[in-house]
Design a protein around this motif. Structure first.
Motif, PDB file in Angstrom:
ATOM      1  N   PRO A 112       0.819  -1.233   0.000  1.00  0.00           N
ATOM      2  CA  PRO A 112       0.000   0.000   0.000  1.00  0.00           C
ATOM      3  C   PRO A 112       0.840   1.266   0.000  1.00  0.00           C
ATOM      4  N   LEU A 138       0.438   3.970  -2.961  1.00  0.00           N
ATOM      5  CA  LEU A 138      -0.163   5.266  -2.665  1.00  0.00           C
ATOM      6  C   LEU A 138       0.833   6.420  -2.688  1.00  0.00           C
ATOM      7  N   ASN A 166      -3.356   8.445  -6.187  1.00  0.00           N
ATOM      8  CA  ASN A 166      -4.331   8.934  -5.222  1.00  0.00           C
ATOM      9  C   ASN A 166      -5.305   7.817  -4.878  1.00  0.00           C
ATOM     10  N   ILE A 167      -5.707   7.757  -3.635  1.00  0.00           N
ATOM     11  CA  ILE A 167      -6.618   6.689  -3.231  1.00  0.00           C
ATOM     12  C   ILE A 167      -7.954   6.796  -3.961  1.00  0.00           C
ATOM     13  N   ALA A 198      -9.991   1.022  -3.211  1.00  0.00           N
ATOM     14  CA  ALA A 198      -9.643   1.721  -1.980  1.00  0.00           C
ATOM     15  C   ALA A 198      -9.975   0.874  -0.755  1.00  0.00           C
ATOM     16  N   VAL A 207      -7.231  -1.843  -0.386  1.00  0.00           N
ATOM     17  CA  VAL A 207      -5.998  -1.272   0.169  1.00  0.00           C
ATOM     18  C   VAL A 207      -6.183  -0.959   1.655  1.00  0.00           C
ATOM     19  N   SER A 208      -7.365  -0.506   2.033  1.00  0.00           N
ATOM     20  CA  SER A 208      -7.619  -0.114   3.427  1.00  0.00           C
ATOM     21  C   SER A 208      -7.558  -1.302   4.381  1.00  0.00           C
ATOM     22  N   ILE A 242      -3.114   5.375   5.079  1.00  0.00           N
ATOM     23  CA  ILE A 242      -4.540   5.618   4.879  1.00  0.00           C
ATOM     24  C   ILE A 242      -4.979   6.830   5.698  1.00  0.00           C
ATOM     25  N   LYS A 283      -3.983  10.008   3.746  1.00  0.00           N
ATOM     26  CA  LYS A 283      -4.838  10.177   2.574  1.00  0.00           C
ATOM     27  C   LYS A 283      -6.264  10.569   2.968  1.00  0.00           C
ATOM     28  N   SER A 284      -6.787   9.980   4.037  1.00  0.00           N
ATOM     29  CA  SER A 284      -8.173  10.232   4.434  1.00  0.00           C
ATOM     30  C   SER A 284      -8.376  11.670   4.885  1.00  0.00           C
ATOM     31  N   TYR A 341     -12.487   5.128   4.789  1.00  0.00           N
ATOM     32  CA  TYR A 341     -11.386   4.194   4.551  1.00  0.00           C
ATOM     33  C   TYR A 341     -10.487   4.074   5.781  1.00  0.00           C
TER      34      TYR A 341
END
Length: 429
Positions: free
Chosen positions: A348, A352, A356-357, A365, A368-369, A378, A381-382, A390
């Protein structure tokens, strides 16, 4: 078992790890020393390579078959503007001039050089560079003539024509008639583009730090377990009147403490490594970083969620490493097992860094999460997306992984096969 007894067991595990010279040297000392040495070597190498771009005092020969106005302009340019040692020849061969290494660069100006420029035809100059061997430094020398000297001379010729054509204007204006003030819209903020560019380093560091920690933690925990199996001390630990889950958790906690110390040491060495590289090139790593603007992107919320996700991730890594390495009978076998454990967790992070997620789609997504130990990246990105679904999914998935692995590990540590088991790698066919 009381809380104090558990902490006593954890302290014992930490002391045992620090008492083992093999772990201290191979997992903590060696990486730090390597990065410090690499910093010195890279700094020296880059400084030597950068010296090539300084033309002051460089011996340059020019075989001039043109003898026109622009050929003389060119000779004066490299002699005066670049402060090089220039010797002009009316004729001769490149081989004779370069075979003894007396000249770094030899230019051959053809007889139609000035005529072509005056008549608006692209002129040509032959350039020859003397190199002793193949290296990055030598390759820099090869591109020096075209990238530095010829390009600079082209700019000078252009400016002279523009100055004649537009005597009442600043000729340099035509080189950059339009400039742009670049900004980006991110996370509800409008920020200068250079702020984002300057945050590339810290952003990459937030991604690389867990990867380094995964590597260190899996190696230390595996080495610890391998040492106990090799020295037959695991039997003594398992004979204590304590829950096997506490034994497993105490090993996780001790490995985490030692790994954290190793990460701090390695991070310090890496900062020194980066400092030597940037200081050797004369480039400021900060790049005009605006702290107030940067804090709106990498905010305390980002750092908190990243740290929380990191704790979950490292807990998963340590549990898997300790349980898996308990199949080994010595340090060598344990480290072989550990070397394969943490590599899948890179997936991941590598993905990443480039993607972009949101580009993965909802299903991608989600996949990957739920990957083990993906929570730190994560989290970053979140926060940027403003969508915590996610991140919540990743937290839940890693909590389940911890519970499942802890249950399996406790059952495994409660049995007798942990003492007598032979790893797959050492079984005879």
């Amino acid at each position: 078992m009381s809380r104090s007894e558990f902490l006593t067991l954890a302290k014992k595990e930490v002391k045992d790890l620090f008492r083992d010279p093999k772990i201290i040297i191979t997992m903590l000392v060696v990486p730090i020393v390597i990065f410090f040495i690499l910093g010195e070597v890279m700094g020296y190498s880059i400084s030597k390579t950068s010296e090539i771009s300084n033309m002051t005092g460089v011996n340059i020969a020019v075989i001039n078959y043109d003898n026109g106005t622009f050929s003389q302009y060119f000779i004066n340019f490299i002699k005066n503007d670049l402060n090089s040692n220039v010797k002009v020849f009316a004729n001769g061969t490149v081989y004779d001039l370069m075979r003894n290494g007396n000249y770094l660069i030899v230019f051959v100006i053809p007889n139609n050089f000035t005529y072509n420029i005056v008549n608006g035809v692209s002129a040509n100059i032959e350039s020859y560079t003397y190199i002793k061997e193949i290296s990055i430094s030598s390759l820099s020398q090869v591109s020096l003539a075209s990238n530095l000297i010829i390009s600079s001379f082209n700019r000078m010729v252009l400016l002279s024509y523009l100055a004649k054509a537009y005597p009442n204007m600043n000729a340099t204006f035509f080189l950059n008639p339009v400039s742009a003030n670049e900004s980006v819209f991110i996370n509800g903020n409008i920020l200068p583009a250079n702020t984002i560019e300057s945050l590339t380093g810290p952003y990459i560091a937030l991604i690389i730090a867990p990867i380094l920690m995964f590597s260190i933690a899996s190696s230390i925990s595996a080495s610890s377990m391998g040492t106990e199996k090799e020295e037959k001390t695991l039997e003594i630990t398992l004979s204590l009147p304590v829950k096997r889950s506490y034994i497993l958790l105490s090993k996780v906690l001790s490995s985490f403490v030692v790994s954290l110390i190793g990460l701090i040491g390695m991070s310090t060495a890496m900062l020194y490594y980066e400092y030597k590289i940037f200081s050797s090139t004369g480039i400021s790593e900060a790049g005009g970083l605006n702290i107030s603007s940067a804090s709106s992107i990498i905010s305390p919320t980002v750092l908190f969620l990243f740290a929380l996700g990191f704790l979950f991730a490292i807990f998963v890594i340590l549990l898997i490493s300790i349980v898996a390495s308990s199949l080994a009978n010595n340090i060598r076998e344990a480290q072989i097992i550990a070397s394969y454990i943490w590599l899948p967790f890179l997936i991941p992070y590598i993905l990443l860094i480039y993607v972009n997620i949101s580009q993965l789609g909802s299903f991608g997504a989600f996949i990957v999460s739920i990957l083990p130990a993906s929570t730190p990246i994560i989290a970053i990105k979140s926060v940027f997306l403003g969508n915590y679904i996610y991140l919540l999914t990743s937290f839940i998935a890693n909590i389940l992984y911890i519970a499942i692995i802890l249950y399996i590990g406790t059952k495994w540590f409660s049995g007798e096969r942990i003492i007598s088991s032979r790893p797959i790698l050492s079984r005879k066919k």
